[in-house]
Scaffold this motif. Structure first.
Motif, PDB file in Angstrom:
ATOM      1  N   PHE A   1       0.760  -1.330   0.022  1.00  0.00           N
ATOM      2  CA  PHE A   1      -0.080   0.010  -0.031  1.00  0.00           C
ATOM      3  C   PHE A   1       0.948   1.420   0.028  1.00  0.00           C
ATOM      4  CE2 PHE A   1      -3.592  -2.692   1.222  1.00  0.00           C
ATOM      5  CZ  PHE A   1      -4.564  -2.165   0.622  1.00  0.00           C
ATOM      6  N   VAL A   2       1.763   1.116   0.797  1.00  0.00           N
ATOM      7  CA  VAL A   2       2.745   2.596   1.006  1.00  0.00           C
ATOM      8  C   VAL A   2       3.563   2.442  -0.345  1.00  0.00           C
ATOM      9  CG1 VAL A   2       4.783   3.404   2.079  1.00  0.00           C
ATOM     10  CG2 VAL A   2       2.999   2.454   3.545  1.00  0.00           C
ATOM     11  N   SER A   3       4.116   1.704  -1.040  1.00  0.00           N
ATOM     12  CA  SER A   3       4.697   1.636  -2.330  1.00  0.00           C
ATOM     13  C   SER A   3       3.767   2.096  -3.121  1.00  0.00           C
ATOM     14  CB  SER A   3       5.234   0.302  -2.807  1.00  0.00           C
ATOM     15  OG  SER A   3       6.230  -0.209  -1.755  1.00  0.00           O
ATOM     16  N   THR A   4       2.458   2.147  -3.097  1.00  0.00           N
ATOM     17  CA  THR A   4       1.355   2.485  -4.093  1.00  0.00           C
ATOM     18  C   THR A   4       1.120   3.985  -4.264  1.00  0.00           C
ATOM     19  OG1 THR A   4       0.594   0.092  -4.283  1.00  0.00           O
ATOM     20  CG2 THR A   4      -0.554   1.794  -5.417  1.00  0.00           C
ATOM     21  N   VAL A   5       1.331   4.561  -2.949  1.00  0.00           N
ATOM     22  CA  VAL A   5       0.772   5.768  -2.716  1.00  0.00           C
ATOM     23  C   VAL A   5       1.289   6.990  -3.718  1.00  0.00           C
ATOM     24  CG1 VAL A   5       1.071   7.970  -1.102  1.00  0.00           C
ATOM     25  CG2 VAL A   5       0.692   5.551  -0.319  1.00  0.00           C
ATOM     26  N   PRO A   6       2.613   6.682  -4.188  1.00  0.00           N
ATOM     27  CA  PRO A   6       2.993   7.710  -5.325  1.00  0.00           C
ATOM     28  C   PRO A   6       2.258   7.779  -6.527  1.00  0.00           C
ATOM     29  CG  PRO A   6       4.909   6.858  -4.057  1.00  0.00           C
ATOM     30  CD  PRO A   6       3.713   6.136  -3.388  1.00  0.00           C
ATOM     31  N   LYS A   7       1.939   6.524  -6.850  1.00  0.00           N
ATOM     32  CA  LYS A   7       1.078   6.307  -8.192  1.00  0.00           C
ATOM     33  C   LYS A   7      -0.189   6.494  -7.901  1.00  0.00           C
ATOM     34  CE  LYS A   7       4.243   3.312  -9.496  1.00  0.00           C
ATOM     35  NZ  LYS A   7       5.328   3.630 -10.430  1.00  0.00           N
ATOM     36  N   PHE A   8      -0.773   6.731  -6.738  1.00  0.00           N
ATOM     37  CA  PHE A   8      -2.150   7.136  -6.557  1.00  0.00           C
ATOM     38  C   PHE A   8      -2.098   8.776  -6.763  1.00  0.00           C
ATOM     39  CE2 PHE A   8      -5.527   9.015  -3.858  1.00  0.00           C
ATOM     40  CZ  PHE A   8      -6.654   8.224  -4.542  1.00  0.00           C
ATOM     41  N   VAL A   9      -1.071   9.333  -6.160  1.00  0.00           N
ATOM     42  CA  VAL A   9      -0.939  10.735  -6.174  1.00  0.00           C
ATOM     43  C   VAL A   9      -0.925  11.353  -7.387  1.00  0.00           C
ATOM     44  CG1 VAL A   9       0.133  12.663  -5.232  1.00  0.00           C
ATOM     45  CG2 VAL A   9      -0.119  10.889  -3.537  1.00  0.00           C
ATOM     46  N   LEU A  10       0.332  10.713  -8.100  1.00  0.00           N
ATOM     47  CA  LEU A  10       0.672  11.204  -9.565  1.00  0.00           C
ATOM     48  C   LEU A  10      -0.356  10.911 -10.511  1.00  0.00           C
ATOM     49  CD1 LEU A  10       4.589  10.525  -9.267  1.00  0.00           C
ATOM     50  CD2 LEU A  10       3.476  12.599  -9.071  1.00  0.00           C
ATOM     51  N   TYR A  11      -0.824   9.539 -10.404  1.00  0.00           N
ATOM     52  CA  TYR A  11      -1.707   9.409 -11.670  1.00  0.00           C
ATOM     53  C   TYR A  11      -2.922  10.111 -11.902  1.00  0.00           C
ATOM     54  CZ  TYR A  11       0.677   5.332 -13.824  1.00  0.00           C
ATOM     55  OH  TYR A  11       1.725   4.369 -14.348  1.00  0.00           O
ATOM     56  N   GLY A  12      -3.221  10.346 -13.065  1.00  0.00           N
ATOM     57  CA  GLY A  12      -4.676  11.226 -13.595  1.00  0.00           C
ATOM     58  C   GLY A  12      -4.775  11.289 -15.071  1.00  0.00           C
ATOM     59  N   THR A  13      -5.713  11.763 -15.168  1.00  0.00           N
ATOM     60  CA  THR A  13      -6.071  11.967 -16.820  1.00  0.00           C
ATOM     61  C   THR A  13      -5.600  13.595 -17.286  1.00  0.00           C
ATOM     62  OG1 THR A  13      -8.431  12.525 -16.429  1.00  0.00           O
ATOM     63  CG2 THR A  13      -7.985  10.354 -16.547  1.00  0.00           C
ATOM     64  N   ARG A  14      -5.207  13.134 -18.644  1.00  0.00           N
ATOM     65  CA  ARG A  14      -5.050  14.405 -19.562  1.00  0.00           C
ATOM     66  C   ARG A  14      -5.225  14.156 -20.724  1.00  0.00           C
ATOM     67  NH1 ARG A  14      -0.170  14.847 -22.216  1.00  0.00           N
ATOM     68  NH2 ARG A  14       1.583  13.111 -21.603  1.00  0.00           N
ATOM     69  N   LYS A  15      -5.556  15.340 -21.619  1.00  0.00           N
ATOM     70  CA  LYS A  15      -5.743  15.113 -23.090  1.00  0.00           C
ATOM     71  C   LYS A  15      -4.477  15.493 -23.779  1.00  0.00           C
ATOM     72  CE  LYS A  15     -10.574  16.756 -22.862  1.00  0.00           C
ATOM     73  NZ  LYS A  15     -11.545  17.704 -23.390  1.00  0.00           N
ATOM     74  N   ASP A  16      -4.162  14.470 -24.727  1.00  0.00           N
ATOM     75  CA  ASP A  16      -3.181  14.495 -25.655  1.00  0.00           C
ATOM     76  C   ASP A  16      -3.565  14.852 -27.054  1.00  0.00           C
ATOM     77  OD1 ASP A  16       0.257  14.114 -26.134  1.00  0.00           O
ATOM     78  OD2 ASP A  16      -1.019  12.806 -27.482  1.00  0.00           O
ATOM     79  N   SER A  17      -3.072  15.733 -27.804  1.00  0.00           N
ATOM     80  CA  SER A  17      -3.161  15.981 -29.139  1.00  0.00           C
ATOM     81  C   SER A  17      -3.364  14.848 -30.164  1.00  0.00           C
ATOM     82  CB  SER A  17      -2.585  17.180 -29.925  1.00  0.00           C
ATOM     83  OG  SER A  17      -1.035  16.778 -29.680  1.00  0.00           O
ATOM     84  N   PHE A  18      -2.543  13.717 -29.723  1.00  0.00           N
ATOM     85  CA  PHE A  18      -2.256  12.715 -30.597  1.00  0.00           C
ATOM     86  C   PHE A  18      -3.015  11.509 -30.095  1.00  0.00           C
ATOM     87  CE2 PHE A  18       0.116   8.779 -31.429  1.00  0.00           C
ATOM     88  CZ  PHE A  18       0.066   8.427 -32.621  1.00  0.00           C
ATOM     89  N   ALA A  19      -2.895  11.454 -28.817  1.00  0.00           N
ATOM     90  CA  ALA A  19      -3.314   9.852 -28.306  1.00  0.00           C
ATOM     91  C   ALA A  19      -4.742   9.848 -27.678  1.00  0.00           C
ATOM     92  CB  ALA A  19      -2.370   9.435 -27.437  1.00  0.00           C
ATOM     93  N   GLY A  20      -5.213  11.141 -27.283  1.00  0.00           N
ATOM     94  CA  GLY A  20      -6.340  11.508 -26.803  1.00  0.00           C
ATOM     95  C   GLY A  20      -6.182  11.433 -25.433  1.00  0.00           C
ATOM     96  N   ILE A  21      -7.284  10.884 -24.612  1.00  0.00           N
ATOM     97  CA  ILE A  21      -7.090  10.797 -23.001  1.00  0.00           C
ATOM     98  C   ILE A  21      -6.309  10.002 -22.815  1.00  0.00           C
ATOM     99  CG2 ILE A  21      -8.445  11.027 -20.963  1.00  0.00           C
ATOM    100  CD1 ILE A  21     -10.974  11.704 -22.558  1.00  0.00           C
ATOM    101  N   LEU A  22      -5.196  10.466 -21.854  1.00  0.00           N
ATOM    102  CA  LEU A  22      -4.271   9.428 -21.375  1.00  0.00           C
ATOM    103  C   LEU A  22      -4.561   9.198 -19.772  1.00  0.00           C
ATOM    104  CD1 LEU A  22      -0.950  10.865 -23.037  1.00  0.00           C
ATOM    105  CD2 LEU A  22      -2.495   9.100 -23.632  1.00  0.00           C
ATOM    106  N   CYS A  23      -3.968   8.233 -19.153  1.00  0.00           N
ATOM    107  CA  CYS A  23      -3.991   8.015 -17.675  1.00  0.00           C
ATOM    108  C   CYS A  23      -2.641   7.547 -17.315  1.00  0.00           C
ATOM    109  CB  CYS A  23      -4.976   6.673 -17.589  1.00  0.00           C
ATOM    110  SG  CYS A  23      -4.758   6.277 -15.817  1.00  0.00           S
ATOM    111  N   GLU A  24      -1.893   8.564 -16.869  1.00  0.00           N
ATOM    112  CA  GLU A  24      -0.281   8.441 -16.506  1.00  0.00           C
ATOM    113  C   GLU A  24      -0.142   9.494 -15.332  1.00  0.00           C
ATOM    114  OE1 GLU A  24       1.332  11.226 -20.041  1.00  0.00           O
ATOM    115  OE2 GLU A  24       1.325   9.078 -20.438  1.00  0.00           O
ATOM    116  N   GLU A  25       1.272   9.649 -15.121  1.00  0.00           N
ATOM    117  CA  GLU A  25       1.605  10.499 -14.247  1.00  0.00           C
ATOM    118  C   GLU A  25       1.298  11.791 -14.722  1.00  0.00           C
ATOM    119  OE1 GLU A  25       3.594   8.267 -15.383  1.00  0.00           O
ATOM    120  OE2 GLU A  25       4.503   7.106 -14.068  1.00  0.00           O
TER     121      GLU A  25
END
Length: 343
Positions: A167-191
């Motif tokens: 769980f502790v090792s996953t905390v940075p993933k939970f905080v950093l991961y989110g969605t954003r729009k990319d002009s080429f790939a569309g909606i991304l799920c990443e840091e």
């Protein structure tokens, strides 16, 4: 077109949906069109395969454990936790398979939740495999003293510690991961949502975490424990000793083959951090697929090769075949009844 394109955030084509920053210095973003196209071909099919076999194999083990075995034993409790880890890891794969072939359509919240579930299952799986190896070492090499230490409290504490570390090792993933729009790939799920320098630092931290905590230390411990187990078996008059040694060799070999290429690519990413290399990205997709396949073969090594689980499995198939036979022989006389299966 060069590998990196300098753009100002005020004129960026990428839209960060969570936070915005106003910097005078340009931010360099890699153009990932080629590697994204390769990932869209290499990843989805393999993820569906791993999901199918991983779900079937681990679900069958869970069924056999709950129906035929006593959970309150050290070995079975570790196997139960390993199965839960594999299932957590497995259930998120269809979402990532769809994502690689299309775009992320499940929303920002699901991006954080599914990435967290994925990494919790992934981290805990490696740790429980290592813990089970250590437990086998104690049971074989230190059999006398292990009878005093291998109690339920021992397995409960070890399992709690592993889940907390995951769980502790996953905390940075939970905080950093989110969605954003990319002009080429569309909606991304990443840091996303933070300055690129901070994201690169956390990526680098994740790479080191993967290499040290979830590869080098487990591999060293697995090699050490199984080497001493083999030496112990060699000097004892044990029935089917050669078979046990072969199984140990296959377990170590499978771990090495599945995880070494993936972690080698991680090491290359650390060396080339901040640069854009399509060859490394493509190798990452392939080697990651090989590593994730390990969750499919875990059930066979840790349960199905055992005499008890094979006996339970044969019992299930005999009951199933007998119920089908009785149903087919009586179907011409009476209507089907669900009770037939349980008679």
């Amino acid at each position: 077109m060069s590998d990196s394109v300098a753009i100002h955030l005020s004129n960026a084509t990428t839209d960060f949906s969570t936070k915005s920053y106003d910097y005078e210095n340009p931010v360099y973003i890699c153009q990932k069109e080629d590697s994204i196209k390769f990932g869209a071909v290499a990843v989805p099919f393999f993820y569906y395969i791993v999901f199918t076999f991983g779900l079937l194999g681990n679900s069958l083990i869970l069924f056999l454990l709950l129906k035929y075995e006593k959970i309150k034993t050290v070995t079975n409790f570790f196997i139960l936790n390993l199965v839960i880890s594999d299932l957590l890891f497995t259930i998120s794969l269809p979402f990532w398979a769809f994502y690689h072939s299309n775009e992320w359509i499940f929303g920002n919240g699901m991006c954080k939740v599914l990435s967290s579930i994925f990494f919790i299952g992934y981290f805990s799986c490696i740790l429980f495999l290592t813990m089970m190896t250590t437990d086998r070492y104690l049971a074989v090499v230190h059999a006398v003293s292990a009878t005093r230490t291998r109690k339920l409290l021992y397995v409960y504490m070890a399992s709690i510690a592993i889940w907390m570390i995951s769980f502790v090792s996953t905390v940075p993933k939970f905080v950093l991961y989110g969605t954003r729009k990319d002009s080429f790939a569309g909606i991304l799920c990443e840091e996303t949502g933070y300055p690129s320098e901070k994201i690169e630092k956390w990526k680098l931290f994740g790479y080191y975490q993967q290499l040290i905590m979830f590869f080098f230390l487990p591999l060293i411990l697995i090699l050490y424990c199984y080497t001493l187990i083999v030496l112990k078996l060699y000097y004892t008059k044990m029935h089917n000793k050669d078979k046990a040694v072969k199984l140990i060799f296959l377990i170590v070999l499978a771990f090495f083959i599945c995880w070494t290429p993936y972690n080698t690519v991680i090491l290359l990413k650390i060396i080339d951090v901040g640069t854009c290399n399509d060859h490394i990205d493509n190798a990452f997709y392939i080697c990651r697929n090989i590593a994730y396949f390990h969750c499919c073969i875990n059930p066979f090594f840790y349960t199905f090769v055992g005499t008890k689980f094979r006996r339970h499995l044969s019992t299930v198939f005999r009951i199933h075949c007998w119920s089908k036979y009785r149903h087919s022989s009586s179907s011409s006389k009476s209507e089907y009844s669900p009770q037939t299966i349980y008679e």
